[in-house]
Enzyme design. Structure first.
Site, short mmCIF file in Angstrom:
data_model
loop_
_atom_site.label_atom_id
_atom_site.label_comp_id
_atom_site.label_asym_id
_atom_site.label_seq_id
_atom_site.Cartn_x
_atom_site.Cartn_y
_atom_site.Cartn_z
N ASN A 120 0.86 -1.18 0.00
CA ASN A 120 0.09 0.19 0.00
C ASN A 120 0.75 1.18 0.29
O ASN A 120 1.96 1.68 0.03
CB ASN A 120 -0.57 0.08 1.16
CG ASN A 120 -0.60 -0.31 2.68
OD1 ASN A 120 0.64 -1.45 2.49
ND2 ASN A 120 -1.27 0.43 3.48
N ILE A 121 0.75 2.83 -0.72
CA ILE A 121 1.18 3.54 -0.56
C ILE A 121 -0.08 4.42 -0.23
O ILE A 121 -0.29 4.93 -1.66
CB ILE A 121 1.54 3.92 -2.08
CG1 ILE A 121 2.41 2.24 -2.72
CG2 ILE A 121 2.40 5.22 -2.27
CD1 ILE A 121 2.83 2.64 -4.35
N GLU A 122 0.42 5.15 1.24
CA GLU A 122 -0.77 5.57 0.69
C GLU A 122 0.45 8.09 0.95
O GLU A 122 0.98 7.93 0.24
CB GLU A 122 -0.81 6.56 2.63
CG GLU A 122 -1.05 4.75 3.31
CD GLU A 122 -1.33 4.32 4.52
OE1 GLU A 122 -0.87 5.33 5.31
OE2 GLU A 122 -2.60 3.63 5.36
N CYS A 135 -3.98 0.79 -2.83
CA CYS A 135 -3.81 -0.60 -2.01
C CYS A 135 -3.07 -1.13 -2.60
O CYS A 135 -2.93 -1.18 -4.06
CB CYS A 135 -5.21 -0.68 -1.85
SG CYS A 135 -6.05 -0.58 -1.34
N GLU A 157 -2.77 -4.38 -3.57
CA GLU A 157 -3.97 -5.66 -4.82
C GLU A 157 -3.10 -3.99 -6.38
O GLU A 157 -3.08 -5.46 -7.14
CB GLU A 157 -5.01 -5.34 -4.24
CG GLU A 157 -5.27 -6.89 -3.22
CD GLU A 157 -5.69 -5.96 -1.89
OE1 GLU A 157 -5.19 -4.82 -2.19
OE2 GLU A 157 -6.03 -6.39 -0.77
N CYS A 162 -10.24 -4.28 -0.30
CA CYS A 162 -11.41 -3.81 -0.44
C CYS A 162 -12.58 -3.49 -1.28
O CYS A 162 -12.06 -4.19 -2.24
CB CYS A 162 -11.41 -1.99 0.31
SG CYS A 162 -10.29 -1.08 -1.79
N1 THU Z 1 -5.53 -1.65 1.66
C1 THU Z 1 -4.40 -2.20 1.36
O1 THU Z 1 -3.16 -2.11 0.87
N2 THU Z 1 -5.14 -3.42 1.21
C2 THU Z 1 -6.42 -3.58 1.37
O2 THU Z 1 -6.80 -4.52 0.98
C3 THU Z 1 -6.99 -2.82 2.35
C4 THU Z 1 -6.10 -1.91 3.00
C5 THU Z 1 -4.64 -0.25 3.08
C6 THU Z 1 -5.13 0.72 2.77
C7 THU Z 1 -4.56 2.07 3.03
O3 THU Z 1 -3.00 2.44 3.20
C8 THU Z 1 -4.22 1.25 4.81
O4 THU Z 1 -4.63 -0.40 3.88
C9 THU Z 1 -5.22 0.90 5.86
O5 THU Z 1 -6.53 1.08 5.30
#
Ligand code: THU
Length: 126
Positions: free
Chosen positions: A42-44, A53, A55, A86
């Site tokens: 994940n890259i926020e 996300c 995936e 998600c």
């Molecule tokens: N996130 C994912 O990368 N994949 C998932 O299946 C669920 C959520 C990430 C998004 C965000 O960076 C962090 O998890 C918290 O929601």
């Protein structure tokens, strides 16, 4: 296909998570039907909404290199518990077919679902 190896790759990718806002690290490893593996984390983003996300990162890497046929994706997170994708990721992944297997791992066990099971009656234009 040895899905334990795929889970290991997802765990390695999780180490690269850029998750300074949630501190929730996610790793994904996507394997093509020909056996090639693409990973993602994940890259926020400070805007929150621009976060991607793990995936979708893995799929974007693969699709942008010409891949179109996928067998399975393993998904792990720092929660240590099963972490399910998600709604946006379910829809995004469905573009390449809902027979895709999703491999989830917690600290002790694994679970396998098809995308079809997690996204029944997916929207499609074709
Ligand atoms: N996130 C994912 O990368 N994949 C998932 O299946 C669920 C959520 C990430 C998004 C965000 O960076 C962090 O998890 C918290 O929601």
């Amino acid at each position: 296909m040895d899905y334990n190896n795929l889970i290991e790759k997802a765990k390695e990718a999780m180490n690269h998570a850029y998750s300074k806002y949630s501190n929730f690290n996610v790793g994904a490893a996507l394997v093509t039907k020909s056996g090639k593996i693409y990973t993602g984390c994940n890259i926020e983003n400070s805007s929150y909404g621009a976060t991607i996300c793990a995936e979708r990162v893995a799929f974007s890497k693969a699709v942008s290199e010409g891949e179109r046929e996928f067998d399975a994706i393993a998904i792990v997170s720092s929660s240590g518990d099963y972490t399910y994708p998600c709604g946006i990721c379910r829809q995004f992944m469905s573009e390449w077919g809902t027979d895709l297997k999703l491999i989830f791992a917690n600290e002790k066990d694994t679970k396998v679902y098809t995308l079809k099971e997690l996204l029944p009656e997916a929207f499609t234009k074709f």
